[in-house]
Design a protein around this motif. Structure first.
Motif, mmCIF file in Angstrom:
data_model
loop_
_atom_site.group_PDB
_atom_site.id
_atom_site.type_symbol
_atom_site.label_atom_id
_atom_site.label_comp_id
_atom_site.label_asym_id
_atom_site.label_seq_id
_atom_site.Cartn_x
_atom_site.Cartn_y
_atom_site.Cartn_z
ATOM 1 N N VAL A 1 2.419 -11.437 8.039
ATOM 2 C CA VAL A 1 2.144 -10.384 9.025
ATOM 3 C C VAL A 1 0.764 -9.775 8.824
ATOM 4 N N HIS A 2 0.417 -9.486 7.566
ATOM 5 C CA HIS A 2 -0.768 -8.690 7.278
ATOM 6 C C HIS A 2 -1.931 -9.492 6.698
ATOM 7 N N GLY A 3 -1.687 -10.729 6.293
ATOM 8 C CA GLY A 3 -2.733 -11.520 5.683
ATOM 9 C C GLY A 3 -2.662 -11.473 4.166
ATOM 10 N N GLN A 4 -3.587 -12.188 3.543
ATOM 11 C CA GLN A 4 -3.586 -12.310 2.092
ATOM 12 C C GLN A 4 -4.065 -11.021 1.420
ATOM 13 N N THR A 5 -3.439 -10.698 0.291
ATOM 14 C CA THR A 5 -3.765 -9.446 -0.404
ATOM 15 C C THR A 5 -5.206 -9.427 -0.911
ATOM 16 N N GLU B 1 -5.541 1.225 10.320
ATOM 17 C CA GLU B 1 -6.923 1.036 9.885
ATOM 18 C C GLU B 1 -7.293 2.022 8.793
ATOM 19 N N ASP B 2 -6.764 3.227 8.878
ATOM 20 C CA ASP B 2 -7.081 4.273 7.902
ATOM 21 C C ASP B 2 -6.001 4.295 6.826
ATOM 22 N N LEU B 3 -6.384 3.960 5.610
ATOM 23 C CA LEU B 3 -5.448 3.956 4.482
ATOM 24 C C LEU B 3 -5.733 5.088 3.504
ATOM 25 N N SER B 4 -6.425 6.098 3.933
ATOM 26 C CA SER B 4 -6.694 7.239 3.056
ATOM 27 C C SER B 4 -5.383 7.938 2.720
ATOM 28 N N GLY B 5 -5.278 8.373 1.483
ATOM 29 C CA GLY B 5 -4.050 9.017 1.038
ATOM 30 C C GLY B 5 -2.973 8.049 0.621
ATOM 31 N N VAL B 6 -3.261 6.743 0.627
ATOM 32 C CA VAL B 6 -2.300 5.720 0.202
ATOM 33 C C VAL B 6 -2.763 5.137 -1.124
ATOM 34 N N ASP B 7 -1.840 5.000 -2.056
ATOM 35 C CA ASP B 7 -2.169 4.428 -3.367
ATOM 36 C C ASP B 7 -1.929 2.923 -3.416
ATOM 37 N N ILE B 8 -0.805 2.478 -2.859
ATOM 38 C CA ILE B 8 -0.418 1.067 -2.905
ATOM 39 C C ILE B 8 0.019 0.642 -1.508
ATOM 40 N N VAL B 9 -0.418 -0.525 -1.100
ATOM 41 C CA VAL B 9 0.051 -1.125 0.147
ATOM 42 C C VAL B 9 0.784 -2.413 -0.192
ATOM 43 N N ILE B 10 2.014 -2.523 0.289
ATOM 44 C CA ILE B 10 2.772 -3.768 0.145
ATOM 45 C C ILE B 10 2.596 -4.569 1.429
ATOM 46 N N ALA B 11 2.095 -5.796 1.275
ATOM 47 C CA ALA B 11 1.784 -6.621 2.439
ATOM 48 C C ALA B 11 2.678 -7.847 2.482
#
Length: 367
Positions: free
Chosen positions: A72-76, A58-68
């Motif tokens: 599994v993770h849903g639409q970008t 849930e917490d994406l702080s400190g992340v620049d890019i997420v590959i989905a």
């Protein structure tokens, strides 16, 4: 500049050393499946999160890019709306025609596309690169090793925008960065004025036959000294007594220097089948080409002296024959046997001295 990403998900004891090397080599991004791998990274390195089949935190702080992975993770687009501070990309594993079309769609529409090709052929990657022409996103392709990374960087002469490599050992980040930097660049050519031409007798000269068709304004740089070279043209121009050999440069005496990958010099006598040499055109644009063979034969030789505007003296020893040629300003083709004082030829003046072909700043006198 091509992008270099490192996958550190499966690294154990060597993770710290490899990440330290990656930072030193200015690797563009570190990909991990948990945010703890990003704690010591400087802001110059992208923090890329890819959790595979696990849900995203849930917490994406400190992340620049997420590959989905959409399955599994849903639409970008939905993820990006929920986390506007993070860039999102899509992972696609290409195993058949359907997933190839998904990869093409991602390359056209996504900010980031991380692609994994299960089959060794590079034709699917060629199709994706062609499909993405004109798009603003970036394609990053997974490579199994450095050798495959070099191929991926050069597919369709454009290559993937980047490579993701899971390093096997310390040293791999350095090798990946070198592979990315060995792409085409531009050299600052100068006009040299011929000051003298001398017949110097017999000696061995090298013809460099490549696996590439040269253009009419293209050849390789050759010189007797590491700090001055002359642009020798390929045999793409008509000859009266033989067919053209557009893959060949009749380059010079065997001890002459030429440029290869990574700004390294090689003696012409060192070039071998499968090696690389730097092709250069009259505008200084370069590309690495593969050597097919080198023909070394005894021929009469001609020594050409020239001087640069800054006073640097340049020498080239090449075959004493009319069909051996160099390039002048604007792509003018000059026969070696007709060169005379006052003629202008194109050349290049490397700044550094050389030690076993590598540039180094030290005292070195060549005469």
């Amino acid at each position: 500049m091509k992008l270099c990403w490192l996958d550190v998900r499966n690294l154990d004891g060597a993770r710290g050393a490899i990440i330290e090397e990656a930072v030193h080599q200015r690797i563009d991004g570190i990909l991990a499946d948990d945010t703890s791998a990003f704690e010591m990274l400087p802001p110059t390195v992208k923090r890329i999160l890819f959790t595979g089949t696990r849900p995203l935190p849930e917490d994406l702080s400190g992340v620049d890019i997420v590959i989905a992975d959409p399955a599994v993770h849903g639409q970008t687009a939905v993820l990006a709306a929920a986390h506007p501070e993070v860039e999102f990309g899509r992972f696609v594993e290409i195993i058949d025609a359907e997933t190839l079309e998904q990869a093409c769609s991602a390359a056209r529409t996504e900010r980031w596309s991380l692609l994994e090709f299960r089959d060794p052929t590079k034709i699917p990657l060629e199709i994706v690169i062609a499909a993405a022409a004109g798009s603003t996103g970036s394609i990053v392709t997974i490579a199994k090793d450095i050798e495959e990374a070099e191929i991926i960087f050069g597919v369709l002469e454009h290559g993937s925008d980047g490579v993701l490599l899971a390093p096997a050992a310390v040293g791999d980040p350095t090798s990946l960065k070198a592979a990315a930097q060995d792409r085409a660049g531009t050299l600052e050519l100068v006009e040299l004025e011929v000051t003298g031409v001398t017949h110097v007798g017999m000696g061995e000269r090298a013809c460099v036959d490549t696996c590439t068709y040269f253009r009419e304004d293209e050849g390789i740089l050759v010189g007797s000294h590491s700090k001055g070279m002359i642009l020798c043209v390929s045999e793409t121009h008509p000859l009266p007594y033989m067919p053209t050999r557009p893959f060949r440069v009749n380059a010079g005496a065997i001890m002459s220097y030429t440029l290869s990958a990574g700004d390294r010099t090689n003696y012409l006598s060192e070039l071998v089948a499968g090696g690389k040499v730097l092709a250069v055109d009259v505008k200084g644009q370069t590309r690495l080409v593969t050597v097919g063979r080198v023909k070394i034969e005894s021929r009469p030789l001609l020594s050409v002296d020239a001087i640069a505007p800054n006073g640097t003296w340049v020498n080239l020893i090449l075959q004493d024959d009319w069909h051996v040629r160099v390039l002048g300003p604007g792509g003018v083709v000059l026969n070696s046997t007709e060169l005379a004082p006052g003629d202008k030829v194109l050349g290049y003046l490397p700044v550094e001295d050389r030690h076993v072909g590598y540039p180094i700043t030290e005292f070195c006198r060549e005469q």
